[in-house]
Design a protein around this motif. Structure first.
Motif, short mmCIF file in Angstrom:
data_model
loop_
_atom_site.label_atom_id
_atom_site.label_comp_id
_atom_site.label_asym_id
_atom_site.label_seq_id
_atom_site.Cartn_x
_atom_site.Cartn_y
_atom_site.Cartn_z
N PHE A 176 0.77 -1.10 -0.27
CA PHE A 176 0.07 -0.15 -0.02
C PHE A 176 0.81 1.20 0.28
CE2 PHE A 176 -2.45 3.40 2.48
CZ PHE A 176 -3.17 3.69 1.54
N LYS A 177 1.92 1.10 0.64
CA LYS A 177 2.88 2.44 0.99
C LYS A 177 3.42 2.83 -0.36
CE LYS A 177 3.11 5.07 3.56
NZ LYS A 177 2.29 6.21 3.86
N ASN A 178 3.94 1.51 -1.04
CA ASN A 178 4.56 1.58 -2.27
C ASN A 178 3.61 2.27 -3.59
OD1 ASN A 178 7.26 0.76 -2.23
ND2 ASN A 178 6.68 -1.06 -1.82
N LEU A 179 2.52 1.76 -3.38
CA LEU A 179 1.35 2.41 -4.30
C LEU A 179 1.33 4.02 -3.86
CD1 LEU A 179 -0.66 1.99 -6.45
CD2 LEU A 179 -2.33 1.49 -4.65
N CYS A 180 0.96 4.36 -2.60
CA CYS A 180 1.01 5.69 -2.54
C CYS A 180 2.09 6.51 -2.92
CB CYS A 180 0.81 5.85 -0.85
SG CYS A 180 -0.65 5.21 -0.30
N LEU A 181 3.11 5.87 -2.70
CA LEU A 181 4.61 6.49 -3.06
C LEU A 181 4.65 6.78 -4.44
CD1 LEU A 181 7.24 7.94 -2.42
CD2 LEU A 181 8.31 5.36 -2.62
#
Length: 68
Positions: A19-24
């Motif tokens: 999820f954090k990779n997608l947000c980044l």
């Protein structure tokens, strides 16, 4: 604290990391497209925070030493 994470904890961390990779990725892409300077600054802050969060999550997955 235990040396190893449980299976459900590892899966939860992988889910958060994805999820954090997608947000980044989204924040990085949108900051290149944004024209408003205030929005660019907000997205830049989000990119910096996202990188820091990802590094912390990766540390949980790779650090096998005991923490106190």
């Amino acid at each position: 604290m235990a040396k190893y994470l449980g299976l459900h904890e590892t899966l939860d961390l992988h889910e958060l990391l994805s999820f954090k990779n997608l947000c980044l990725t989204k924040a990085t892409t949108m900051s290149a497209l944004a024209q408003d300077e205030e929005l660019k600054a907000i997205l830049s802050d989000e990119v910096t925070a996202g990188i820091h969060h990802i590094q912390q999550l990766q540390q949980f997955l790779t650090d096998r030493s005991e923490m106190q």
